[in-house]
Motif scaffolding. Structure first.
Motif, PDB file in Angstrom:
ATOM      1  N   VAL A 173       0.849  -1.187   0.000  1.00 51.60           N
ATOM      2  CA  VAL A 173       0.000   0.000   0.000  1.00 51.60           C
ATOM      3  C   VAL A 173       0.888   1.242   0.000  1.00 51.60           C
ATOM      4  O   VAL A 173       1.863   1.330   0.750  1.00 51.60           O
ATOM      5  CB  VAL A 173      -0.943   0.006   1.213  1.00 51.60           C
ATOM      6  N   ILE A 174       0.551   2.210  -0.853  1.00 50.26           N
ATOM      7  CA  ILE A 174       1.342   3.436  -0.977  1.00 50.26           C
ATOM      8  C   ILE A 174       1.190   4.288   0.283  1.00 50.26           C
ATOM      9  O   ILE A 174       0.081   4.592   0.714  1.00 50.26           O
ATOM     10  CB  ILE A 174       0.917   4.222  -2.231  1.00 50.26           C
ATOM     11  N   GLU A 175       2.324   4.685   0.870  1.00 48.66           N
ATOM     12  CA  GLU A 175       2.334   5.438   2.119  1.00 48.66           C
ATOM     13  C   GLU A 175       2.983   6.818   1.988  1.00 48.66           C
ATOM     14  O   GLU A 175       2.971   7.600   2.938  1.00 48.66           O
ATOM     15  CB  GLU A 175       3.067   4.645   3.197  1.00 48.66           C
ATOM     16  N   GLY A 176       3.555   7.125   0.830  1.00 46.00           N
ATOM     17  CA  GLY A 176       4.159   8.427   0.622  1.00 46.00           C
ATOM     18  C   GLY A 176       4.273   8.732  -0.858  1.00 46.00           C
ATOM     19  O   GLY A 176       4.500   7.820  -1.662  1.00 46.00           O
ATOM     20  N   VAL A 177       4.096  10.008  -1.225  1.00 48.80           N
ATOM     21  CA  VAL A 177       4.193  10.422  -2.634  1.00 48.80           C
ATOM     22  C   VAL A 177       4.836  11.795  -2.723  1.00 48.80           C
ATOM     23  O   VAL A 177       4.869  12.557  -1.749  1.00 48.80           O
ATOM     24  CB  VAL A 177       2.809  10.465  -3.331  1.00 48.80           C
ATOM     25  N   THR A 178       5.320  12.121  -3.915  1.00 45.10           N
ATOM     26  CA  THR A 178       5.865  13.447  -4.183  1.00 45.10           C
ATOM     27  C   THR A 178       5.784  13.736  -5.671  1.00 45.10           C
ATOM     28  O   THR A 178       5.715  12.810  -6.481  1.00 45.10           O
ATOM     29  CB  THR A 178       7.335  13.547  -3.715  1.00 45.10           C
ATOM     30  N   THR A 179       5.791  15.010  -6.015  1.00 43.33           N
ATOM     31  CA  THR A 179       6.017  15.398  -7.407  1.00 43.33           C
ATOM     32  C   THR A 179       7.528  15.433  -7.626  1.00 43.33           C
ATOM     33  O   THR A 179       8.318  15.485  -6.674  1.00 43.33           O
ATOM     34  CB  THR A 179       5.407  16.776  -7.711  1.00 43.33           C
ATOM     35  N   ALA A 180       7.951  15.429  -8.875  1.00 41.65           N
ATOM     36  CA  ALA A 180       9.376  15.364  -9.196  1.00 41.65           C
ATOM     37  C   ALA A 180      10.155  16.535  -8.603  1.00 41.65           C
ATOM     38  O   ALA A 180      11.295  16.386  -8.160  1.00 41.65           O
ATOM     39  CB  ALA A 180       9.575  15.302 -10.707  1.00 41.65           C
ATOM     40  N   ASP A 181       9.535  17.714  -8.577  1.00 46.15           N
ATOM     41  CA  ASP A 181      10.211  18.899  -8.038  1.00 46.15           C
ATOM     42  C   ASP A 181      10.017  19.057  -6.536  1.00 46.15           C
ATOM     43  O   ASP A 181      10.505  20.011  -5.940  1.00 46.15           O
ATOM     44  CB  ASP A 181       9.738  20.162  -8.757  1.00 46.15           C
TER      45      ASP A 181
END
Length: 245
Positions: A204-212
């Motif tokens: 399960v996904i627990e963290g995300v970010t955009t490339a910048d």
């Protein structure tokens, strides 16, 4: 150094408050307000308009008043915003809050403001950028096997997450973090603009970010853990540092 203004979107009570005898009193997490102050920010709470036709105008004007935006936890995100009807296992939603936060996220992102999502905030960011959600992990994701909606006291960590090596989280936590967990929804289809920074052991996904890294988010609740975990505090310190720039 001048404190950056950190906006926190508010939730609204659905029952009468015994203190002010009013329905739909606006509120935000106390722990979140306290950690923003401790980390050098100036918290302001943004209630959502009841009239949804006002949200675009209010969001455009409101974004001029702050340096960074935090979208905290709360009710489920309405599935209408990712093209689905509600499953029976889905929880309570707030269409007005969803509408406002989506408009505010768009305005803040276009204005170049730093954005941090927590739990529901991560899910709303994913939806805002074109992703979808599991309305209920237990029903819709048979590969998920750990307890994501913990029974333990909410500030206690209960499961581990694996941190991706190419992420800023890795520099803070290393290979894994021990986190709390109070959610039954999660990212299903990841938005094209987002990259995964952390996963639970059941994937399960627990963290995300955009490339910048203008937009970052975690699925756990660091605002409840920061007093006893310096790394969780550092999440907010680094976010506020970005907002100062």
């Amino acid at each position: 150094m001048k404190r950056p203004v950190i906006a926190v979107t508010a939730d609204s009570l659905v029952e009468s408050s015994e203190y002010i005898n009013e329905n739909f009193a606006d509120f935000a997490p106390r722990d979140l307000k306290e950690v923003i102050l401790k980390a050098g920010g100036l918290p302001v709470i943004l209630p959502f308009p009841e009239e949804t036709e006002l949200v675009e105008e209010v969001a455009r004007e409101m974004v001029k008043l702050f340096d960074g935006l935090i979208i905290p936890g709360g009710f489920d995100v309405s599935p209408t915003f990712y093209g689905e009807e509600p499953e029976r296992a889905m929880g309570r939603t707030s269409y007005q809050r969803d509408t406002y936060e989506l408009a505010l996220f768009k305005a803040a992102k276009e204005a170049g403001k730093s954005i941090f999502g927590i739990c529901r905030g991560l899910q709303l960011i994913n939806v805002a950028l074109g992703g979808t959600l599991y309305q209920d992990l237990a029903v819709q994701n048979k590969e998920s096997f750990i307890q994501h909606s913990q029974v333990s006291y909410g500030a206690f960590p209960t499961h581990h997450v694996k941190i991706m090596e190419n992420s800023s989280l890795y520099g803070l936590f290393g290979e894994q973090a021990y986190v709390n967990s109070r959610h039954h929804q999660a990212i299903k289809m990841l938005a094209p603009e987002l990259m995964v920074t952390a996963r639970a052991v059941d994937n399960v996904i627990e963290g995300v970010t955009t490339a910048d890294e203008q937009v970052t988010a975690v699925q756990w609740h660091p605002e409840n853990m920061w007093r006893n975990d310096k790394k969780q505090f550092q999440l907010f310190a680094e976010f506020i540092c970005k907002c100062q720039k």
